[in-house]
Structures are given as C-alpha cells and as structure tokens.
Design a protein around this motif. Structure first.
Motif, mmCIF file in Angstrom:
data_model
loop_
_atom_site.group_PDB
_atom_site.id
_atom_site.type_symbol
_atom_site.label_atom_id
_atom_site.label_comp_id
_atom_site.label_asym_id
_atom_site.label_seq_id
_atom_site.Cartn_x
_atom_site.Cartn_y
_atom_site.Cartn_z
ATOM 1 N N LYS A 179 -7.634 9.760 -16.529
ATOM 2 C CA LYS A 179 -7.967 9.802 -15.114
ATOM 3 C C LYS A 179 -6.986 8.881 -14.388
ATOM 4 O O LYS A 179 -6.559 7.869 -14.939
ATOM 5 C CB LYS A 179 -9.412 9.308 -14.956
ATOM 6 N N VAL A 180 -6.632 9.210 -13.161
ATOM 7 C CA VAL A 180 -5.798 8.340 -12.332
ATOM 8 C C VAL A 180 -6.663 7.904 -11.157
ATOM 9 O O VAL A 180 -7.242 8.731 -10.457
ATOM 10 C CB VAL A 180 -4.521 9.055 -11.847
ATOM 11 N N SER A 181 -6.770 6.571 -10.960
ATOM 12 C CA SER A 181 -7.716 6.045 -9.981
ATOM 13 C C SER A 181 -7.213 4.739 -9.385
ATOM 14 O O SER A 181 -6.398 4.046 -9.983
ATOM 15 C CB SER A 181 -9.070 5.800 -10.682
ATOM 16 N N VAL A 182 -7.747 4.410 -8.214
ATOM 17 C CA VAL A 182 -7.553 3.068 -7.658
ATOM 18 C C VAL A 182 -8.660 2.186 -8.220
ATOM 19 O O VAL A 182 -9.637 2.676 -8.788
ATOM 20 C CB VAL A 182 -7.584 3.072 -6.116
ATOM 21 N N ASP A 242 -3.005 0.187 -8.044
ATOM 22 C CA ASP A 242 -3.448 -0.496 -6.829
ATOM 23 C C ASP A 242 -2.517 -1.644 -6.499
ATOM 24 O O ASP A 242 -1.527 -1.873 -7.182
ATOM 25 C CB ASP A 242 -4.894 -0.985 -6.961
ATOM 26 N N THR A 243 -2.862 -2.361 -5.448
ATOM 27 C CA THR A 243 -2.035 -3.476 -4.989
ATOM 28 C C THR A 243 -2.465 -4.778 -5.660
ATOM 29 O O THR A 243 -3.594 -4.903 -6.143
ATOM 30 C CB THR A 243 -2.153 -3.657 -3.463
ATOM 31 N N ILE A 244 -1.577 -5.734 -5.632
ATOM 32 C CA ILE A 244 -1.866 -7.058 -6.159
ATOM 33 C C ILE A 244 -3.033 -7.671 -5.381
ATOM 34 O O ILE A 244 -3.906 -8.311 -5.963
ATOM 35 C CB ILE A 244 -0.604 -7.943 -6.071
ATOM 36 N N GLN A 245 -3.072 -7.424 -4.078
ATOM 37 C CA GLN A 245 -4.145 -7.952 -3.240
ATOM 38 C C GLN A 245 -5.506 -7.386 -3.663
ATOM 39 O O GLN A 245 -6.517 -8.086 -3.633
ATOM 40 C CB GLN A 245 -3.881 -7.625 -1.763
ATOM 41 N N LYS A 246 -5.551 -6.124 -4.061
ATOM 42 C CA LYS A 246 -6.806 -5.507 -4.489
ATOM 43 C C LYS A 246 -7.300 -6.149 -5.786
ATOM 44 O O LYS A 246 -8.496 -6.373 -5.953
ATOM 45 C CB LYS A 246 -6.606 -4.000 -4.673
ATOM 46 N N VAL A 250 0.832 -1.210 0.000
ATOM 47 C CA VAL A 250 0.000 0.000 0.000
ATOM 48 C C VAL A 250 0.869 1.264 0.000
ATOM 49 O O VAL A 250 0.567 2.227 -0.706
ATOM 50 C CB VAL A 250 -0.968 0.003 1.217
ATOM 51 N N ALA A 251 1.941 1.279 0.773
ATOM 52 C CA ALA A 251 2.786 2.477 0.848
ATOM 53 C C ALA A 251 3.362 2.824 -0.528
ATOM 54 O O ALA A 251 3.400 4.000 -0.913
ATOM 55 C CB ALA A 251 3.915 2.269 1.854
ATOM 56 N N ILE A 252 3.796 1.823 -1.268
ATOM 57 C CA ILE A 252 4.330 2.059 -2.612
ATOM 58 C C ILE A 252 3.208 2.506 -3.540
ATOM 59 O O ILE A 252 3.379 3.421 -4.343
ATOM 60 C CB ILE A 252 5.042 0.804 -3.148
ATOM 61 N N LEU A 275 3.162 5.905 -5.711
ATOM 62 C CA LEU A 275 2.948 5.856 -7.160
ATOM 63 C C LEU A 275 1.740 6.695 -7.569
ATOM 64 O O LEU A 275 1.791 7.423 -8.564
ATOM 65 C CB LEU A 275 2.740 4.411 -7.620
ATOM 66 N N PHE A 276 0.667 6.616 -6.797
ATOM 67 C CA PHE A 276 -0.543 7.366 -7.111
ATOM 68 C C PHE A 276 -0.241 8.866 -7.184
ATOM 69 O O PHE A 276 -0.596 9.539 -8.149
ATOM 70 C CB PHE A 276 -1.635 7.081 -6.074
ATOM 71 N N LYS A 277 0.420 9.393 -6.159
ATOM 72 C CA LYS A 277 0.750 10.821 -6.130
ATOM 73 C C LYS A 277 1.661 11.214 -7.292
ATOM 74 O O LYS A 277 1.450 12.229 -7.944
ATOM 75 C CB LYS A 277 1.428 11.180 -4.807
#
Length: 127
Positions: free
Chosen positions: A89-92, A107-111, A63-65, A69-71
């Motif tokens: 657009k940039v989104s999760v 997003d994360t692999i888990q998501k 999540v921290a990475i 990356l998102f920012k």
C-alpha cells in the motif's frame, strides 16, 4: 536489467548500492546522492517496491515534493516503464497507522515530528 526495465545505467548502479546496504543489515544512515534530473524518483519508487519486504518510510522536506513522490511511487513511474507495482500500500502518515499491512509511507519531515508529538506510540513503531 537496465534496458529491459527502462532504467538508466546510473539508476541501476544506485539500486545495486541500495540493495547492498539493505543486505548489510547496517543500523547506520545511508545517503544516495544523485544530480537534479537523474531519476532519483524512479530509484526511490523501484527500491521501495522491490528491494525490501519491510515497510518503507520516504521523507520529503516539502509538501510539493511529497505530493510528486506519492504519485510517482504509487503508480506513475512503474507504469512508465511498464512494471506492475508490488502489493504494498502507498500512504501518507496518519495517527491510525496499521503496521501489519506492508506499506510505503510518504510524508514530510514535519509530519513525522507531529506524529512524534501527538501519537508517540505510532512514532516509536516507525523504527
């Protein structure tokens, strides 16, 4: 291009490799490997905004990475080098993804795994 855009030579070379890969229309996986501190995030930001007109999925192991990356992809890196972002657009990832809007998903692999389990129709559209 490297000086004008504030990119280092090795970043430009990585972007050229990504561009060649995308032009090849290969269905095989690709990996660009760069050392810590070499500007991978900038390469990711540039490539996702400008090297494809398609939606982009950027996966992170933590999540921290993902948050960093998102920012950076949304605006921070391109602002640093004084380049306007694309209209993407940039989104999760969410359960109500709209694939008709060009988007850079981060997003994360888990998501992605949760999406596969709880919204399989959306997961199938990620390809």
């Amino acid at each position: 291009m490297a000086k004008k855009l504030g990119l280092h030579k090795h970043q430009k070379e990585a972007l050229d490799l990504i561009k060649d890969y995308l032009k090849s229309n290969s269905r095989k996986s690709a990996l660009i490997q760069m050392p810590t501190g070499s500007g991978k995030t900038g390469v990711i930001a540039w490539a996702s905004h400008f090297l494809t007109d398609n939606n982009v999925l950027i996966l992170s192991p933590r999540v921290a990475i993902k948050d960093q990356l998102f920012k950076e992809v949304k605006e921070k890196f391109l602002a640093k080098i004084k380049v306007n972002p694309s209209n993407k657009k940039v989104s999760v990832l969410t359960h109500n993804i709209d694939f008709s809007v060009k988007t850079i998903f981060i997003d994360t692999i888990q998501k992605v795994d949760r999406l596969r389990n709880f919204a399989p129709d959306k997961f199938e559209q990620l390809e």
